[in-house]
Design a protein around this motif. Structure first.
Motif, PDB file in Angstrom:
ATOM      1  N   ASP A 124       0.677  -0.965  -0.001  1.00  0.00           N
ATOM      2  CA  ASP A 124       0.106  -0.066  -0.074  1.00  0.00           C
ATOM      3  C   ASP A 124       0.929   1.256   0.030  1.00  0.00           C
ATOM      4  O   ASP A 124       0.445   2.364  -0.182  1.00  0.00           O
ATOM      5  CB  ASP A 124      -0.878   0.114   1.165  1.00  0.00           C
ATOM      6  N   SER A 125       2.045   1.141   0.352  1.00  0.00           N
ATOM      7  CA  SER A 125       2.912   2.352   0.184  1.00  0.00           C
ATOM      8  C   SER A 125       3.481   2.593  -1.046  1.00  0.00           C
ATOM      9  O   SER A 125       3.260   2.024  -1.998  1.00  0.00           O
ATOM     10  CB  SER A 125       4.103   2.295   1.169  1.00  0.00           C
ATOM     11  N   GLY A 126       3.894   3.863  -1.098  1.00  0.00           N
ATOM     12  CA  GLY A 126       4.344   4.495  -2.290  1.00  0.00           C
ATOM     13  C   GLY A 126       4.047   5.768  -2.626  1.00  0.00           C
ATOM     14  O   GLY A 126       3.442   6.568  -1.665  1.00  0.00           O
ATOM     15  N   HIS A 127       4.295   6.334  -3.980  1.00  0.00           N
ATOM     16  CA  HIS A 127       3.889   7.882  -4.289  1.00  0.00           C
ATOM     17  C   HIS A 127       3.362   7.689  -5.641  1.00  0.00           C
ATOM     18  O   HIS A 127       3.957   7.140  -6.566  1.00  0.00           O
ATOM     19  CB  HIS A 127       5.472   8.394  -4.328  1.00  0.00           C
ATOM     20  N   LEU A 128       2.222   8.353  -5.862  1.00  0.00           N
ATOM     21  CA  LEU A 128       1.792   8.437  -7.294  1.00  0.00           C
ATOM     22  C   LEU A 128       1.383   9.903  -7.345  1.00  0.00           C
ATOM     23  O   LEU A 128       0.790  10.874  -6.663  1.00  0.00           O
ATOM     24  CB  LEU A 128       0.094   7.845  -6.955  1.00  0.00           C
ATOM     25  N   ARG A 129       1.881  10.475  -8.702  1.00  0.00           N
ATOM     26  CA  ARG A 129       1.690  11.769  -8.978  1.00  0.00           C
ATOM     27  C   ARG A 129       0.784  11.651 -10.354  1.00  0.00           C
ATOM     28  O   ARG A 129       0.969  10.920 -11.289  1.00  0.00           O
ATOM     29  CB  ARG A 129       3.221  12.045  -9.508  1.00  0.00           C
ATOM     30  N   VAL A 130      -0.242  12.527 -10.504  1.00  0.00           N
ATOM     31  CA  VAL A 130      -1.182  12.711 -11.237  1.00  0.00           C
ATOM     32  C   VAL A 130      -1.335  14.058 -11.860  1.00  0.00           C
ATOM     33  O   VAL A 130      -1.534  14.836 -11.000  1.00  0.00           O
ATOM     34  CB  VAL A 130      -2.686  12.144 -10.659  1.00  0.00           C
ATOM     35  N   ALA A 131      -1.406  14.364 -13.055  1.00  0.00           N
ATOM     36  CA  ALA A 131      -1.593  15.587 -13.669  1.00  0.00           C
ATOM     37  C   ALA A 131      -2.937  15.656 -14.121  1.00  0.00           C
ATOM     38  O   ALA A 131      -3.488  14.867 -14.886  1.00  0.00           O
ATOM     39  CB  ALA A 131      -0.433  16.196 -14.723  1.00  0.00           C
ATOM     40  N   VAL A 132      -3.481  16.742 -13.754  1.00  0.00           N
ATOM     41  CA  VAL A 132      -5.229  16.942 -14.252  1.00  0.00           C
ATOM     42  C   VAL A 132      -5.289  18.343 -14.765  1.00  0.00           C
ATOM     43  O   VAL A 132      -4.510  19.292 -14.423  1.00  0.00           O
ATOM     44  CB  VAL A 132      -6.041  16.633 -12.934  1.00  0.00           C
ATOM     45  N   LEU A 133      -6.401  18.519 -15.603  1.00  0.00           N
ATOM     46  CA  LEU A 133      -6.767  20.000 -15.971  1.00  0.00           C
ATOM     47  C   LEU A 133      -6.892  20.724 -14.712  1.00  0.00           C
ATOM     48  O   LEU A 133      -7.592  20.204 -13.618  1.00  0.00           O
ATOM     49  CB  LEU A 133      -8.035  19.774 -16.790  1.00  0.00           C
ATOM     50  N   PRO A 134      -6.653  22.002 -14.863  1.00  0.00           N
ATOM     51  CA  PRO A 134      -7.069  23.025 -13.751  1.00  0.00           C
ATOM     52  C   PRO A 134      -8.319  23.488 -13.698  1.00  0.00           C
ATOM     53  O   PRO A 134      -9.199  23.041 -14.869  1.00  0.00           O
ATOM     54  CB  PRO A 134      -6.057  24.184 -13.957  1.00  0.00           C
ATOM     55  N   SER A 135      -8.797  23.975 -12.692  1.00  0.00           N
ATOM     56  CA  SER A 135     -10.026  24.571 -12.559  1.00  0.00           C
ATOM     57  C   SER A 135     -11.218  23.690 -12.403  1.00  0.00           C
ATOM     58  O   SER A 135     -11.604  22.975 -11.502  1.00  0.00           O
ATOM     59  CB  SER A 135     -10.474  25.647 -13.679  1.00  0.00           C
ATOM     60  N   ASP A 136     -11.764  23.138 -13.576  1.00  0.00           N
ATOM     61  CA  ASP A 136     -13.103  22.613 -13.557  1.00  0.00           C
ATOM     62  C   ASP A 136     -13.013  21.129 -13.306  1.00  0.00           C
ATOM     63  O   ASP A 136     -14.017  20.431 -12.910  1.00  0.00           O
ATOM     64  CB  ASP A 136     -14.063  22.683 -14.915  1.00  0.00           C
ATOM     65  N   LEU A 137     -11.663  20.289 -13.117  1.00  0.00           N
ATOM     66  CA  LEU A 137     -11.596  18.982 -12.849  1.00  0.00           C
ATOM     67  C   LEU A 137     -11.333  18.853 -11.462  1.00  0.00           C
ATOM     68  O   LEU A 137     -11.936  17.765 -10.852  1.00  0.00           O
ATOM     69  CB  LEU A 137     -10.546  18.289 -13.784  1.00  0.00           C
ATOM     70  N   ASP A 138     -10.663  19.845 -10.796  1.00  0.00           N
ATOM     71  CA  ASP A 138     -10.082  19.615  -9.738  1.00  0.00           C
ATOM     72  C   ASP A 138     -11.290  19.344  -8.518  1.00  0.00           C
ATOM     73  O   ASP A 138     -11.259  18.540  -7.652  1.00  0.00           O
ATOM     74  CB  ASP A 138      -9.344  20.692  -9.105  1.00  0.00           C
ATOM     75  N   ASP A 171       5.980   2.662 -21.686  1.00  0.00           N
ATOM     76  CA  ASP A 171       7.048   1.952 -21.362  1.00  0.00           C
ATOM     77  C   ASP A 171       7.336   1.862 -19.879  1.00  0.00           C
ATOM     78  O   ASP A 171       8.263   1.770 -19.456  1.00  0.00           O
ATOM     79  CB  ASP A 171       8.316   2.521 -21.957  1.00  0.00           C
ATOM     80  N   LYS A 172       6.298   2.734 -19.043  1.00  0.00           N
ATOM     81  CA  LYS A 172       6.358   2.918 -17.669  1.00  0.00           C
ATOM     82  C   LYS A 172       5.800   1.738 -16.953  1.00  0.00           C
ATOM     83  O   LYS A 172       4.347   1.381 -17.159  1.00  0.00           O
ATOM     84  CB  LYS A 172       5.889   4.159 -17.297  1.00  0.00           C
ATOM     85  N   TYR A 173       6.242   1.462 -15.771  1.00  0.00           N
ATOM     86  CA  TYR A 173       5.675   0.457 -14.707  1.00  0.00           C
ATOM     87  C   TYR A 173       4.470   0.844 -14.216  1.00  0.00           C
ATOM     88  O   TYR A 173       4.591   2.100 -13.640  1.00  0.00           O
ATOM     89  CB  TYR A 173       6.726  -0.028 -13.825  1.00  0.00           C
ATOM     90  N   LEU A 174       3.318   0.340 -14.434  1.00  0.00           N
ATOM     91  CA  LEU A 174       2.105   1.017 -13.814  1.00  0.00           C
ATOM     92  C   LEU A 174       1.795   0.364 -12.262  1.00  0.00           C
ATOM     93  O   LEU A 174       1.392  -0.817 -12.294  1.00  0.00           O
ATOM     94  CB  LEU A 174       0.769   0.858 -14.688  1.00  0.00           C
ATOM     95  N   SER A 175       1.805   1.196 -11.131  1.00  0.00           N
ATOM     96  CA  SER A 175       2.070   0.594  -9.866  1.00  0.00           C
ATOM     97  C   SER A 175       0.488   0.241  -9.550  1.00  0.00           C
ATOM     98  O   SER A 175      -0.581   0.537 -10.289  1.00  0.00           O
ATOM     99  CB  SER A 175       2.470   1.543  -8.935  1.00  0.00           C
ATOM    100  N   ARG A 176       0.499  -0.625  -8.456  1.00  0.00           N
ATOM    101  CA  ARG A 176      -0.917  -1.001  -7.870  1.00  0.00           C
ATOM    102  C   ARG A 176      -1.937   0.383  -7.567  1.00  0.00           C
ATOM    103  O   ARG A 176      -2.991   0.457  -7.683  1.00  0.00           O
ATOM    104  CB  ARG A 176      -0.822  -1.681  -6.635  1.00  0.00           C
TER     105      ARG A 176
END
Length: 289
Positions: free
Chosen positions: A89-103, A271-276
């Motif tokens: 369950d541990s780890g670090h996830l970084r997600v880029a999203v559209l600003p404003s109306d998605l947040d 080409d990137k490993y997709l974590s749980r």
């Protein structure tokens, strides 16, 4: 050839300046130069041309760079996969999203995600340059408007919606059941600035409809735009479901005939490993919209 030498080589490819590359690597310039010469001697070809103070990659350097990037990425994938297996369950996830109306949509998703993986650190990064953040490995996954197919990426479409005109309920047009594209040309609008995904989508739709809209104020926040509508400064064009998620009494959302449509998708490097954690987040995202 050692992994360390490949990292040195890639930093020099990025900086194209021995002093700056050495400084970022935390080594001396002579050490960097010596290690690059070792690699060049092993391969039997120069990797860089040194013309005065200018450093440029040779054709061999360009070729090695493409393979070195793959090697380093696969090494990172292996490390991440093992860490994922060991730490669960541990780890670090970084997600880029559209600003404003998605947040505003993400809060409940993040709460549910935290219940599933309470030890995973999550960074949600608003950005209008999601594609490059994904390609440059600054984030693990991107969430935004559908983009042109890219062989470097996996794409997962997950949501489609129309747009409506958001207008003060006291406005003369507030009682209409539907707004025509031509009606929009007569209404002062408050909108996102040009360069925002949502604004560019509207502008492209206007060109296809052969109409021109007029803005009197531009901000980068959906909340501020709706506040301006509430105060009768102008109307705005926003995703139709926005009004269901934000509490703004005094505003009506009127469907637009032949409305703009936006398609949202998740994308990540193939080409990137997709974590749980990433898989769990993506699954939550698909069922939350």
């Amino acid at each position: 050839m050692e992994i360390r030498q490949l990292r040195y080589f890639l930093m020099l490819c990025n900086e194209l300046h021995f002093s700056e590359a050495a400084n970022k690597l935390g080594i001396s310039q002579p050490t960097l130069s010596q290690q690059i010469r070792v690699v060049e001697d092993e391969l039997g070809v120069p990797l860089f041309d040194r013309i005065g103070k200018k450093t440029v990659k040779t054709e061999a350097g360009e070729l090695l760079e493409s393979y070195a990037l793959q090697i380093i990425q696969q090494l990172e994938n292996a490390k991440n996969a093992i860490a994922d297996l060991a730490n669960l369950d541990s780890g670090h996830l970084r997600v880029a999203v559209l600003p404003s109306d998605l947040d505003y949509r993400l809060t409940s998703l993040l709460i549910d995600f935290h219940k599933d993986l309470p030890n995973t650190k999550v960074q949600v990064i608003p950005s209008i340059d999601i594609l490059n953040k994904v390609l440059d490995n600054e984030v693990d996954i991107g969430v935004g408007l559908a983009i042109q197919a890219d062989p470097r990426l996996n794409h997962i479409p997950f949501f489609t919606e129309t747009y409506s005109l958001y207008i003060n309920e006291e406005h003369d047009l507030a009682m209409q059941d539907i707004i025509s594209p031509e009606d929009l040309t007569m209404i002062p609008l408050v909108m996102y600035p040009k360069g925002f995904y949502g604004r560019d989508l509207i502008d492209d739709w206007c060109k296809k409809q052969e109409i021109t809209i007029h803005t009197i104020m531009e901000t980068g926040s959906a909340t501020s735009l709706l506040q301006l509508v509430k105060e009768a400064v102008g109307a705005t064009i926003q995703p139709s479901q926005l009004i269901e998620s934000l509490n703004f009494p005094g505003i009506r959302a009127i469907p637009i005939k032949d409305s703009p449509i936006r398609e949202l998708e998740i994308f990540y490097r193939n080409d990137k490993y997709l974590s749980r954690a990433a898989k769990t987040f993506m699954k939550r995202l698909e069922v939350s919209f």
